[in-house]
Structures are given as C-alpha cells and as structure tokens.
Design a protein around this motif. Structure first.
Motif, mmCIF file in Angstrom:
data_model
loop_
_atom_site.group_PDB
_atom_site.id
_atom_site.type_symbol
_atom_site.label_atom_id
_atom_site.label_comp_id
_atom_site.label_asym_id
_atom_site.label_seq_id
_atom_site.Cartn_x
_atom_site.Cartn_y
_atom_site.Cartn_z
ATOM 1 N N ARG A 1 17.941 -91.722 20.068
ATOM 2 C CA ARG A 1 18.394 -91.598 18.781
ATOM 3 C C ARG A 1 17.178 -90.591 18.270
ATOM 4 O O ARG A 1 15.934 -90.753 18.627
ATOM 5 N N THR A 2 17.606 -89.683 17.371
ATOM 6 C CA THR A 2 16.608 -88.814 16.900
ATOM 7 C C THR A 2 17.155 -88.546 15.433
ATOM 8 O O THR A 2 18.239 -88.499 15.405
ATOM 9 N N GLY A 3 16.385 -88.381 14.293
ATOM 10 C CA GLY A 3 16.736 -88.331 13.105
ATOM 11 C C GLY A 3 16.220 -89.369 12.040
ATOM 12 O O GLY A 3 15.502 -90.265 12.415
ATOM 13 N N THR A 4 16.761 -89.228 10.772
ATOM 14 C CA THR A 4 16.566 -89.977 9.694
ATOM 15 C C THR A 4 17.495 -91.015 9.513
ATOM 16 O O THR A 4 18.675 -90.491 9.295
ATOM 17 N N TYR B 1 27.112 -92.157 12.357
ATOM 18 C CA TYR B 1 27.275 -93.583 12.451
ATOM 19 C C TYR B 1 27.190 -94.355 13.771
ATOM 20 O O TYR B 1 26.676 -95.288 14.317
ATOM 21 N N GLU B 2 27.918 -93.384 14.697
ATOM 22 C CA GLU B 2 27.911 -93.768 16.251
ATOM 23 C C GLU B 2 26.623 -93.774 16.711
ATOM 24 O O GLU B 2 26.124 -95.040 17.467
ATOM 25 N N LEU B 3 25.507 -93.208 16.349
ATOM 26 C CA LEU B 3 24.230 -93.176 16.857
ATOM 27 C C LEU B 3 23.513 -94.371 16.407
ATOM 28 O O LEU B 3 22.558 -94.782 16.845
ATOM 29 N N LEU B 4 23.914 -94.717 15.254
ATOM 30 C CA LEU B 4 23.071 -95.749 14.650
ATOM 31 C C LEU B 4 23.790 -97.445 15.236
ATOM 32 O O LEU B 4 23.233 -98.423 15.222
ATOM 33 N N SER B 5 24.984 -97.304 15.654
ATOM 34 C CA SER B 5 25.830 -98.705 15.884
ATOM 35 C C SER B 5 25.708 -98.877 17.124
ATOM 36 O O SER B 5 26.021 -100.208 17.332
ATOM 37 N N HIS C 1 24.002 -87.827 22.438
ATOM 38 C CA HIS C 1 24.012 -86.995 21.192
ATOM 39 C C HIS C 1 25.198 -85.793 21.418
ATOM 40 O O HIS C 1 24.933 -84.967 22.348
ATOM 41 N N LEU C 2 26.298 -85.464 20.507
ATOM 42 C CA LEU C 2 27.213 -84.712 20.866
ATOM 43 C C LEU C 2 27.247 -83.851 19.332
ATOM 44 O O LEU C 2 26.678 -84.121 18.426
ATOM 45 N N TYR C 3 27.744 -82.641 19.423
ATOM 46 C CA TYR C 3 27.915 -81.685 18.515
ATOM 47 C C TYR C 3 28.394 -82.401 16.995
ATOM 48 O O TYR C 3 28.074 -82.096 15.947
ATOM 49 N N ARG C 4 29.525 -83.106 17.491
ATOM 50 C CA ARG C 4 30.032 -83.925 16.336
ATOM 51 C C ARG C 4 29.252 -84.929 15.418
ATOM 52 O O ARG C 4 29.311 -84.926 14.335
ATOM 53 N N HIS C 5 27.958 -85.261 16.301
ATOM 54 C CA HIS C 5 27.201 -86.024 15.510
ATOM 55 C C HIS C 5 26.282 -85.141 14.547
ATOM 56 O O HIS C 5 25.987 -85.542 13.388
ATOM 57 N N ASP C 6 26.016 -84.125 15.019
ATOM 58 C CA ASP C 6 25.320 -82.863 14.112
ATOM 59 C C ASP C 6 26.202 -82.860 12.685
ATOM 60 O O ASP C 6 25.668 -82.756 11.357
ATOM 61 N N LEU C 7 27.367 -82.488 13.044
ATOM 62 C CA LEU C 7 28.348 -82.307 11.857
ATOM 63 C C LEU C 7 28.534 -83.492 10.822
ATOM 64 O O LEU C 7 28.351 -83.302 9.668
ATOM 65 N N GLU C 8 28.554 -84.559 11.472
ATOM 66 C CA GLU C 8 28.652 -85.871 10.673
ATOM 67 C C GLU C 8 27.176 -86.089 10.022
ATOM 68 O O GLU C 8 27.265 -86.424 8.773
ATOM 69 N N SER C 9 26.267 -85.677 10.680
ATOM 70 C CA SER C 9 24.858 -85.662 9.925
ATOM 71 C C SER C 9 24.992 -84.801 8.806
ATOM 72 O O SER C 9 24.358 -85.478 7.486
ATOM 73 N N PHE C 10 25.631 -83.695 8.746
ATOM 74 C CA PHE C 10 25.618 -82.972 7.548
ATOM 75 C C PHE C 10 26.365 -83.541 6.263
ATOM 76 O O PHE C 10 25.985 -83.567 5.415
ATOM 77 N N LEU D 1 39.358 -87.421 20.338
ATOM 78 C CA LEU D 1 38.192 -87.554 19.542
ATOM 79 C C LEU D 1 37.232 -86.111 19.480
ATOM 80 O O LEU D 1 36.844 -85.746 18.289
ATOM 81 N N ARG D 2 37.482 -85.457 20.741
ATOM 82 C CA ARG D 2 36.700 -84.048 20.527
ATOM 83 C C ARG D 2 37.331 -83.172 19.520
ATOM 84 O O ARG D 2 36.412 -82.538 18.925
ATOM 85 N N ASP D 3 38.712 -83.127 19.225
ATOM 86 C CA ASP D 3 39.347 -82.419 18.420
ATOM 87 C C ASP D 3 39.237 -82.666 17.018
ATOM 88 O O ASP D 3 39.866 -81.880 16.170
ATOM 89 N N MET D 4 38.726 -83.986 16.669
ATOM 90 C CA MET D 4 38.663 -84.335 15.283
ATOM 91 C C MET D 4 37.700 -83.956 14.334
ATOM 92 O O MET D 4 37.945 -83.711 13.176
#
Length: 185
Positions: A15-18, A24-28, A35-44, A165-168
């Motif tokens: 895990r990295t970040g605040t 959500y997935e990285l926290l849960s 860590h995937l690109y979609r996690h960065d988009l979700e962080s935004f 999931l990748r395409d969502m």
C-alpha cells in the motif's frame, strides 16, 4: 502449489498513499492486491470527491470527512464502500458542500461513483473466480475424470472476470464522464 507460484510472479503488493485518497480495493484487502492503473484513476476520484465535499472557497478552509480519516485502512475502505454503494451516503458526506461544488457532486461524482461501484462488485467477483480456479488447480484428485473440464471452465470464467474489470475503469471512461456538462444550481 500453483497458487503460490502465481503469487510469486505477481507484481509487488504493498500500500502506498494517503487513506482518504486510496482506492477502495487497496484499503479493503490484506494483503492488498497488486497496484493497478485503475487504482490510480480511482484515487483521482477520491481526491475530487473529498475536495468538493470539504473545501469552502469563501473562507479558504478545508474540512475533513471523519470516516475517511481513521487509523485502520480497512475502516476507511468500509466507509468508502458505503460512499460507492449509496447515494444517500454521498448526500450525508456532502451535506456541507459549498454551492459552487454541488454541480460536480451531482454530475461527475454521481456517475463516477456508479462506475467505481460496478468495478468494486466486479473486483469481488474476480477474486472469487480466482480463488475457485486455484482451488481446482491445486486439487490432488487427478483421477477425477471431469477435473480438466472444471479447471478449463474456471480459467475461462476467471479470464472473463478480469477482462470485464479491466475495461470498466479506464482513462477513456473517466474522460467520457468529464465531458458531461456541469450545470450550476
């Protein structure tokens, strides 16, 4: 086992970040998934939602969302799951949102929330498919005639779940949402 070999080949899981801005997935999950690109988009998305909910441009003050500022990351994940799953929770969290930012809540945040909630559900399905596949793959019942068919079917379902999931959650999907006009109240 096959599962252990696959886990060794996966990217680093950390895990990295605040917390308030992490996906959500990285926290849960413990351990966290790769860590995937979609996690960065979700962080935004979480930064945007947080900013709209707590910044007051008249006073130049920043508030906070109590459920997103907890010591345990999994507790923050639980609060974010509520935010994704319920528009009533968005209304509660954003109850003090400055009028300037309400149009962002009712358009971009609303639509991105739906996309990310669908991705959250698809992520749960992908995890279940992966666990089922590895369970079959690691099975020691080599004398079961239908085992190869079950393994092949489980692999097919896992790959389908991963593709869905990748395409969502993609850059293009986010840009489509941001193309939605934001109307002043």
């Amino acid at each position: 086992t096959h599962r252990q070999e696959a886990q060794k080949r996966q990217k680093a899981k950390y895990r990295t970040g605040t917390g308030p801005f992490m996906a959500y997935e990285l926290l849960s999950y413990h351990p966290p998934p790769a860590h995937l690109y979609r996690h960065d988009l979700e962080s935004f998305f979480w930064v945007l939602a947080w900013f709209c909910a707590v910044f007051n441009p008249d006073l130049h003050t920043v508030g906070f969302i109590p459920g997103w500022h907890q010591n345990r990351l999994q507790d923050i994940g639980t609060e974010k799951a509520k935010f994704l799953a319920s528009y009533a929770e968005i209304e509660r969290v954003c109850a003090n949102t400055h009028a300037t930012y309400m149009p962002f809540i009712t358009t971009w945040i609303k639509y991105l929330r739906h996309i990310l909630n669908n991705a959250r559900n698809a992520s749960i399905m992908e995890k279940e498919q992966r666990e089922g596949y590895y369970e079959l793959l690691d099975g020691t019942e080599d004398n079961v005639p239908m085992r190869p068919k079950l393994v092949a079917y489980a692999r097919k379902k896992l790959l389908q779940a991963r593709e869905e999931l990748r395409d969502m959650v993609t850059y293009d999907v986010f840009m489509e949402v941001f193309a939605i006009p934001v109307r002043a109240l």
